[in-house]
Design an enzyme around this catalytic site. Sequence first.
Site, short mmCIF file in Angstrom:
data_model
loop_
_atom_site.label_atom_id
_atom_site.label_comp_id
_atom_site.label_asym_id
_atom_site.label_seq_id
_atom_site.Cartn_x
_atom_site.Cartn_y
_atom_site.Cartn_z
N HIS A 1 -32.73 -23.40 38.66
CA HIS A 1 -31.91 -24.48 39.22
C HIS A 1 -32.19 -24.55 40.72
CE1 HIS A 1 -28.97 -27.46 39.57
NE2 HIS A 1 -27.87 -26.81 39.25
N ASP B 1 -21.65 -17.70 38.55
CA ASP B 1 -21.86 -18.91 37.76
C ASP B 1 -21.04 -18.76 36.48
OD1 ASP B 1 -22.83 -21.35 36.87
OD2 ASP B 1 -24.77 -20.56 36.21
N GLN C 1 -29.98 -26.63 43.43
CA GLN C 1 -28.71 -26.01 43.80
C GLN C 1 -28.90 -24.99 44.91
OE1 GLN C 1 -25.36 -26.48 42.58
NE2 GLN C 1 -25.03 -25.27 44.42
N ARG D 1 -33.20 -33.25 34.20
CA ARG D 1 -32.26 -32.16 33.91
C ARG D 1 -32.40 -31.87 32.42
NH1 ARG D 1 -27.52 -30.11 36.52
NH2 ARG D 1 -25.88 -29.48 35.09
N ARG E 1 -25.03 -30.68 48.08
CA ARG E 1 -26.00 -31.11 47.08
C ARG E 1 -26.59 -32.46 47.48
NH1 ARG E 1 -25.48 -29.15 41.81
NH2 ARG E 1 -27.34 -30.39 41.35
N CYS F 1 -21.85 -22.77 41.89
CA CYS F 1 -22.53 -24.06 41.70
C CYS F 1 -21.65 -25.09 41.01
CB CYS F 1 -23.83 -23.86 40.94
SG CYS F 1 -23.64 -23.17 39.29
#
Length: 324
Positions: A130, A239, A133, A103, A306, A278
């Site tokens: 991402h 987001d 996700q 990450r 997830r 997310c």
Amino acid sequence: MKHFLSLKDLSKEEILRIVHLGIEIKNRFLQGQRIQPYFKDKTLAMIFEKSSTRTRVSFEVGAYQLGGNAIFLSNKDIQLGRGEIIKDTSRVISSMVDMIMIRTFEHQRLEEFARYSSVPVINGLSDDFHPTQLMADYITMVECGIGVESDFYAPYANNKSMQKPIVCYIGDGNNMAHSWLMLASKLGFELNIATPKGFEVQESILKLALDSAKESGAKISISNDPKVAALKANVITTDTWISMGQESQKEERVSKFKGFCVDSDLMNLGDNAIFLHCLPAYRGYEVSDEVMESSQSKIFIEAENRLHAHKGIMTFLEEENWKK
């Protein structure tokens, strides 16, 4: 070596296979059946240059449930954070573990790490993409009866007839918007993105998506009007407006994103749409508290997914790289 860095690197069939694996593993888990130890006695290294809640917990628990282990490595714990070059860190860590999740910030760091790694590398988040996700998001859509390939997904849709996705993304043209572009363009569904002026998606990534859409039949629309984008959508998503590293821009961004909060009025423009996010969400900014707590909100199912999506990704990489 097969990695999982961006959905642009995967075919439609590979994406659907990961989704299939994630749902199958989830269903067996929820039914109390033993999960096949796809990762038995193996180790996942998790490198975090950005902090995380869902990514860390889901990968760590996922590796354990698949029969393996996970090691948490923050930027403060390893020499990468003290100036060691990426290719040296990659060579060393990949010689000791079986898979690596990173990450990080610049996507180029991730690509360089993968180039020198002797084991599969997973993008847990970068500034550009991402993708992990989006696997959880799509599993959630399927469980709500929204997805492509209706015959394939029928057993997983909780006895609902499958609707073709019409997805509306509202907000910053960031890594989530880019990832939605990649998913839509690969799977061939309709995606409408609305961002404030000056916060549009990257032109190079949009071009990639439009080129891929020519083959898949995806319909992609970009605008600066959230009301137009939300019209008749069956999935509305957003987001945070202030991502990690952008805290100093908070006041400016809040001002420029006025009118882009997903509230009940925007949700009502959709076609009985579900709401995805997310997380973490900042209520009153990109989404209203009312929408977060509504029956249309699937954010906590999405968050749980997830875990199952990441197990699907790890299993896919195991099969692709070691079990052929």
